[in-house]
Design an enzyme around this catalytic site. Structure first.
Site, mmCIF file in Angstrom:
data_model
loop_
_atom_site.group_PDB
_atom_site.id
_atom_site.type_symbol
_atom_site.label_atom_id
_atom_site.label_comp_id
_atom_site.label_asym_id
_atom_site.label_seq_id
_atom_site.Cartn_x
_atom_site.Cartn_y
_atom_site.Cartn_z
ATOM 1 N N ASP A 90 0.814 -1.209 0.000
ATOM 2 C CA ASP A 90 0.000 0.000 0.000
ATOM 3 C C ASP A 90 0.859 1.275 0.000
ATOM 4 O O ASP A 90 2.096 1.200 -0.086
ATOM 5 C CB ASP A 90 -0.932 -0.068 1.218
ATOM 6 C CG ASP A 90 -2.341 0.382 0.894
ATOM 7 O OD1 ASP A 90 -2.505 1.243 0.031
ATOM 8 O OD2 ASP A 90 -3.276 -0.129 1.537
ATOM 9 N N ASP A 104 -10.421 3.218 -3.472
ATOM 10 C CA ASP A 104 -11.065 1.987 -3.005
ATOM 11 C C ASP A 104 -12.500 1.826 -3.511
ATOM 12 O O ASP A 104 -13.285 2.777 -3.523
ATOM 13 C CB ASP A 104 -11.090 1.964 -1.472
ATOM 14 C CG ASP A 104 -9.695 1.805 -0.892
ATOM 15 O OD1 ASP A 104 -8.718 1.858 -1.656
ATOM 16 O OD2 ASP A 104 -9.597 1.622 0.333
HETATM 17 C C1 GLA Z 1 -6.040 1.141 1.345
HETATM 18 C C2 GLA Z 1 -6.168 0.157 0.194
HETATM 19 C C3 GLA Z 1 -7.262 -0.854 0.511
HETATM 20 C C4 GLA Z 1 -6.932 -1.562 1.819
HETATM 21 C C5 GLA Z 1 -6.766 -0.546 2.927
HETATM 22 C C6 GLA Z 1 -6.266 -1.181 4.212
HETATM 23 O O1 GLA Z 1 -7.168 1.956 1.446
HETATM 24 O O2 GLA Z 1 -6.457 0.819 -1.007
HETATM 25 O O3 GLA Z 1 -7.399 -1.787 -0.541
HETATM 26 O O4 GLA Z 1 -5.766 -2.314 1.642
HETATM 27 O O5 GLA Z 1 -5.832 0.467 2.571
HETATM 28 O O6 GLA Z 1 -6.112 -0.260 5.237
#
Ligand code: GLA
Length: 372
Positions: A126, A183
């Site tokens: 990430d 997301d």
């Molecule tokens: C980010 C990523 C998600 C997930 C969250 C976890 O938002 O884009 O897919 O992995 O972190 O905290």
């Protein structure tokens, strides 16, 4: 060699968020096998954020939370492997993960070694808590090298949400897939906007490094960590069809112990999976646009996929003039298509096609070009 085709598996985030534990992972691995998902290609069982303690140990290593993972990660990896599946974990290029757990910034080589010691096969990486002056290409390249140096083959799944024009440099860091958007949440609007934002960038996606438009929401029905009202079954089918057509990695995000029959069968749809896994990974050509786009895709075996989507709120007709694909009447050619959902054959179609598509639904055909 990993990721020759778009990776397939399951990821804990969409449903479980921070409530992840080893029981869930074991049950998911069991379900992937028992429900026939392994047979159609789902392979990676991935733990997302929130698996570790808040602090590294005295050796500077990350520690799995003993309450959530009492058997430890190596034992869990062994269990997943005993099912014939692969085991994935998560870290972050910044100093902390998005949920505030330790990130791998400046610990890349230590952490890659730790993951390798735990027999990890996949790392999602990430982009939260990244120092302003550290840039994406360097951080992903650093982890790309650390994974290579770890002594284990580990699929590298980058997740910087499409920032810094990721598609232009990510392949050069050794990553095998890369999140290209923010997301997803469990709604029609979310998956539609995510998919359509990548149409012009799919030319960068291909074998060994695929554009990842995020984990699937099929069958979540408004429950779980990314809940936002949920979708109808028709919408889940449109979602899965888009992910397959765009050759995104297919990471299931739902709770497999509770998945309903429609969505389980959808996730196992062999026609759609075959489109997703096509080895040439040619981006679909979009014809027209607006809320009724049509996509045309060349397949490795010489066939074609033609997909009509109706994103509008009204049922209606979706049409295509074949000259918009470059196929004129004078060519003397037409198509013979099969509807991949119903099996119905179109017979020879020439000049154009006009199909009825319900609101938020899609129609997908596969077939060949034939002489009239
Ligand atoms: C980010 C990523 C998600 C997930 C969250 C976890 O938002 O884009 O897919 O992995 O972190 O905290």
């Amino acid at each position: 060699m990993v990721a020759q085709r778009p990776p397939m598996g399951w990821n804990s985030w969409n449903t479980f968020g921070g409530a992840i534990n080893e029981q869930v992972v074991r049950e998911t691995a069991d379900a992937i096998v028992e429900k026939g998902l392994k047979d159609v290609g789902y392979e990676y069982v991935v733990i997302d954020d929130c698996w570790s303690l808040r602090k590294r140990n005295e050796e500077g290593k990350m520690v799995a939370d003993p309450e959530k993972f009492p058997s430890g990660m190596k034992a869990l990896a062994e269990y997943v492997h005993s099912k014939g599946l692969k085991f994935g974990m998560y870290s972050c290029a910044g100093t902390r993960t998005c949920a505030g757990y330790p990130g791998s910034f400046d610990y890349e080589f230590v952490d890659a070694k730790t993951f390798a010691e735990w027999d990890v096969d996949f790392l999602k990486y990430d982009f939260c808590y990244k120092p302003r002056l550290a840039n994406g290409p360097i951080l992903y390249n650093r982890m790309g090298m650390a994974l290579k140096a770890s002594g284990r083959e580990i699929l590298f799944s980058a997740c910087n949400w499409g920032s810094n024009e990721v598609e232009k440099w990510i392949r050069s860091t050794g990553a095998h897939m890369y999140r290209s958007t923010g997301d997803i949440n469990d709604s029609f609007q979310s998956f539609k906007d995510i998919a359509m934002s990548q149409v012009d960038k799919l030319a960068y996606s291909g074998p060994y490094c695929y554009n990842d438009i995020d984990m699937l929401i099929c069958g979540m029905h408004g429950k779980g960590n990314v809940a936002n009202g949920g979708c109808s079954d028709i919408e889940y089918r449109t979602h899965f069809a888009l992910w397959c057509l765009f050759q995104s990695p297919l990471m299931i995000g739902g709770d497999l112990s509770k998945i309903d029959d429609f969505n389980l069968e959808l996730l196992k749809n062999k026609e759609l999976i075959a489109i997703n896994q096509d080895i040439e990974a040619r981006p679909p050509m979009m014809v027209g646009g607006g809320d009724r786009p049509v996509f045309f895709k060349h397949m490795a075996n010489g066939e074609y996929v033609l997909a009509f989507f109706n994103f509008s709120d009204r049922d209606g007709r979706c049409g295509l003039e074949f000259y918009d694909l470059g196929l004129t009447v004078a060519s003397g050619y037409g198509f013979k298509f099969r509807d991949i959902f119903t099996g119905e054959e179109t017979g020879l179609v020439t000049e154009n096609m006009d199909v009825h598509v319900a609101s938020h639904d899609c129609k997908i055909f596969r077939g060949t070009l034939v002489q009239k």
